[in-house]
Design a protein around this motif. Sequence first.
Motif, mmCIF file in Angstrom:
data_model
loop_
_atom_site.group_PDB
_atom_site.id
_atom_site.type_symbol
_atom_site.label_atom_id
_atom_site.label_comp_id
_atom_site.label_asym_id
_atom_site.label_seq_id
_atom_site.Cartn_x
_atom_site.Cartn_y
_atom_site.Cartn_z
ATOM 1 N N GLY A 282 15.757 -43.741 77.428
ATOM 2 C CA GLY A 282 14.280 -44.719 77.278
ATOM 3 C C GLY A 282 14.657 -46.177 77.747
ATOM 4 O O GLY A 282 14.192 -46.774 77.022
ATOM 5 N N ILE A 283 16.102 -46.422 78.024
ATOM 6 C CA ILE A 283 16.853 -47.605 77.211
ATOM 7 C C ILE A 283 16.957 -48.100 79.229
ATOM 8 O O ILE A 283 17.388 -47.334 79.715
ATOM 9 N N ARG A 284 16.869 -49.397 79.139
ATOM 10 C CA ARG A 284 17.161 -49.643 80.312
ATOM 11 C C ARG A 284 18.427 -50.744 80.101
ATOM 12 O O ARG A 284 18.550 -51.693 79.594
ATOM 13 N N LEU A 285 19.003 -50.869 81.226
ATOM 14 C CA LEU A 285 20.681 -51.674 81.263
ATOM 15 C C LEU A 285 20.077 -52.617 82.408
ATOM 16 O O LEU A 285 19.912 -52.298 82.792
ATOM 17 N N VAL B 223 19.035 -52.958 76.808
ATOM 18 C CA VAL B 223 21.006 -53.272 76.662
ATOM 19 C C VAL B 223 21.172 -54.056 77.844
ATOM 20 O O VAL B 223 21.291 -54.262 78.947
ATOM 21 N N GLY B 224 21.375 -55.823 77.388
ATOM 22 C CA GLY B 224 22.304 -56.400 78.076
ATOM 23 C C GLY B 224 23.993 -56.160 78.715
ATOM 24 O O GLY B 224 24.519 -55.382 77.643
ATOM 25 N N LEU B 225 24.332 -55.988 79.995
ATOM 26 C CA LEU B 225 26.067 -55.755 79.690
ATOM 27 C C LEU B 225 26.887 -57.205 81.384
ATOM 28 O O LEU B 225 26.337 -57.110 81.671
ATOM 29 N N SER B 226 27.396 -57.230 79.928
ATOM 30 C CA SER B 226 27.725 -58.729 80.975
ATOM 31 C C SER B 226 29.568 -58.925 80.961
ATOM 32 O O SER B 226 30.055 -58.006 79.791
ATOM 33 N N ALA B 227 30.218 -59.741 81.621
ATOM 34 C CA ALA B 227 31.584 -59.815 81.336
ATOM 35 C C ALA B 227 31.781 -60.980 81.893
ATOM 36 O O ALA B 227 31.266 -61.779 82.097
ATOM 37 N N THR C 113 24.805 -57.005 74.475
ATOM 38 C CA THR C 113 23.702 -58.150 74.586
ATOM 39 C C THR C 113 21.911 -57.196 73.836
ATOM 40 O O THR C 113 21.912 -56.274 74.704
ATOM 41 N N GLY C 114 21.504 -57.656 72.924
ATOM 42 C CA GLY C 114 20.236 -56.740 72.744
ATOM 43 C C GLY C 114 20.100 -56.234 71.909
ATOM 44 O O GLY C 114 18.981 -55.512 72.022
ATOM 45 N N LEU C 115 20.839 -56.045 71.339
ATOM 46 C CA LEU C 115 20.409 -54.958 69.958
ATOM 47 C C LEU C 115 19.627 -55.090 68.973
ATOM 48 O O LEU C 115 20.625 -55.578 67.815
ATOM 49 N N LYS C 116 18.387 -55.649 69.261
ATOM 50 C CA LYS C 116 17.366 -55.545 68.390
ATOM 51 C C LYS C 116 17.230 -55.113 66.856
ATOM 52 O O LYS C 116 17.083 -55.462 65.177
ATOM 53 N N ALA C 117 17.905 -53.693 66.778
ATOM 54 C CA ALA C 117 18.046 -52.650 65.169
ATOM 55 C C ALA C 117 20.057 -52.620 65.550
ATOM 56 O O ALA C 117 20.571 -51.825 65.100
ATOM 57 N N LEU C 118 20.690 -53.785 65.315
ATOM 58 C CA LEU C 118 21.778 -53.574 64.924
ATOM 59 C C LEU C 118 23.186 -53.692 64.148
ATOM 60 O O LEU C 118 23.396 -52.657 63.456
ATOM 61 N N ARG D 148 23.127 -62.348 66.679
ATOM 62 C CA ARG D 148 22.590 -62.386 67.944
ATOM 63 C C ARG D 148 22.201 -61.189 68.611
ATOM 64 O O ARG D 148 21.894 -61.437 69.208
ATOM 65 N N GLY D 149 22.651 -59.934 68.191
ATOM 66 C CA GLY D 149 22.736 -58.116 68.003
ATOM 67 C C GLY D 149 23.390 -58.265 69.309
ATOM 68 O O GLY D 149 22.858 -58.056 70.110
ATOM 69 N N GLU D 150 24.638 -58.208 68.896
ATOM 70 C CA GLU D 150 25.204 -58.411 69.795
ATOM 71 C C GLU D 150 27.167 -58.115 69.835
ATOM 72 O O GLU D 150 27.517 -58.388 68.713
ATOM 73 N N ILE D 151 27.239 -56.942 70.624
ATOM 74 C CA ILE D 151 28.409 -56.738 70.237
ATOM 75 C C ILE D 151 29.578 -57.527 71.522
ATOM 76 O O ILE D 151 29.505 -57.045 72.837
ATOM 77 N N MET D 152 30.535 -57.422 71.307
ATOM 78 C CA MET D 152 31.985 -58.045 71.837
ATOM 79 C C MET D 152 33.082 -57.003 72.013
ATOM 80 O O MET D 152 34.049 -57.129 71.444
ATOM 81 N N LEU D 153 33.523 -56.804 73.742
ATOM 82 C CA LEU D 153 34.925 -56.011 73.244
ATOM 83 C C LEU D 153 35.279 -56.313 73.924
ATOM 84 O O LEU D 153 35.236 -56.976 75.745
ATOM 85 N N ASN D 154 36.680 -57.539 73.627
ATOM 86 C CA ASN D 154 37.302 -58.150 74.043
ATOM 87 C C ASN D 154 38.619 -57.707 74.602
ATOM 88 O O ASN D 154 39.388 -56.717 73.186
ATOM 89 N N LEU D 155 39.105 -57.845 75.569
ATOM 90 C CA LEU D 155 40.193 -57.914 76.287
ATOM 91 C C LEU D 155 41.322 -58.828 76.572
ATOM 92 O O LEU D 155 41.220 -59.281 76.925
ATOM 93 N N PRO D 156 42.892 -57.889 76.722
ATOM 94 C CA PRO D 156 43.504 -58.665 77.065
ATOM 95 C C PRO D 156 43.612 -59.096 78.249
ATOM 96 O O PRO D 156 43.430 -58.251 79.170
#
Lengths: 221, 119
Positions: A115-118, A157-161, A173-178, A208-216
């Motif tokens: 039931g999640i919108r990406l 859930v927002g997905l961004s590069a 992004t948009g992780l309200k129950a983080l 901010r309700g956000e996870i960031m995956l940092n890549l080299p």
Amino acid sequence: MNNQWDIIGGEGLQFFGKMSASISHEIKNVLAIINENTGLIEDYTIMTEKGAHFDPGKFKSLAEKIGAQIRRADEIVRNMNAFAHSIDEPAKSIDLSDFLEFAQALFARFAVMRGIRLESELTESALMINTSPFFLLNLTWLCLDFAMDAAGSGKAVGLSARKRDIGAQIGFTGLKALGEALSGEFPGEKEKPLLELLKAEIEIDQERGEIMLNLPGDMAR
Amino acid sequence: MKILLVDDEEDLVSTLAERLSFRGIDADWVTSCEDALKKVETEKYDLAVLDVKIPRISGIELGRRLKEKDPEMGFIFMTGHGSDDDFKAGSAEAGAEYYLVKPVNIELLIEKMKKVLED
């Protein structure tokens, strides 16, 4: 490549199996719809032979529905093929925006089932990094899996590069129950070997309700 | 016989409902578990045909909730699982007689419906 598999162990294979099962499930759904629509054409034909009259538009509409499912199946199979080939090279240069678009298509069914919108926030310019496409997909899935649990009442859930000074970043992004979701360990035992292999790190911004995956920029360096 | 079809693929349930109507079976369809639960508040169904994988809750769980609302309702589950092992696992959970793998043969589905109602 062997060394990479030693690090990941069974996790990579489990991920491969999970995605393959989901893809086969979706193809079965497409076949089921085609089956019912061709069955309905047969029903109309039999009734027409017995003297019933049907609007030719009905046949046209059914043909269009079948055509739409064939195009859907074609896209699923193209994604399946790209997924299967993601394992071919231990590292290659990829555009992170294209990668996220592909990942979103691959994971869409899982999101729907929960039931999640990406929502993707794709960049227009190319964001090139050198990485292992398969293992990055695996790690992106694990992050998204966690992010969907943390989406809370927003159910999106927002997905961004994004570009960084060195390398790039995938944002969830948009992780309200983080806060609630973080009561478990994240990143945990499944994520850590992949982070090590990809020379990546996870940053969490609870406010901010956000996870960031940092890549080299280049995992080989 | 009045039945309720539940699957999130609208093109599947709407077409199946039309084909069943040609065979004398009155079928309503919905594409979400919420709509299925609402539907049984106002309509009485002999049987529900449920997709095992529908968004938010499983078809098996939806079956349990529908059964609470109408203990007399019978069930058939449909699945897109592809392998024999998947089928066996699903069959064990739902009861082998009431479990069909997509794409479903309509005559077999009707045969199973009759059997469920006889049982």
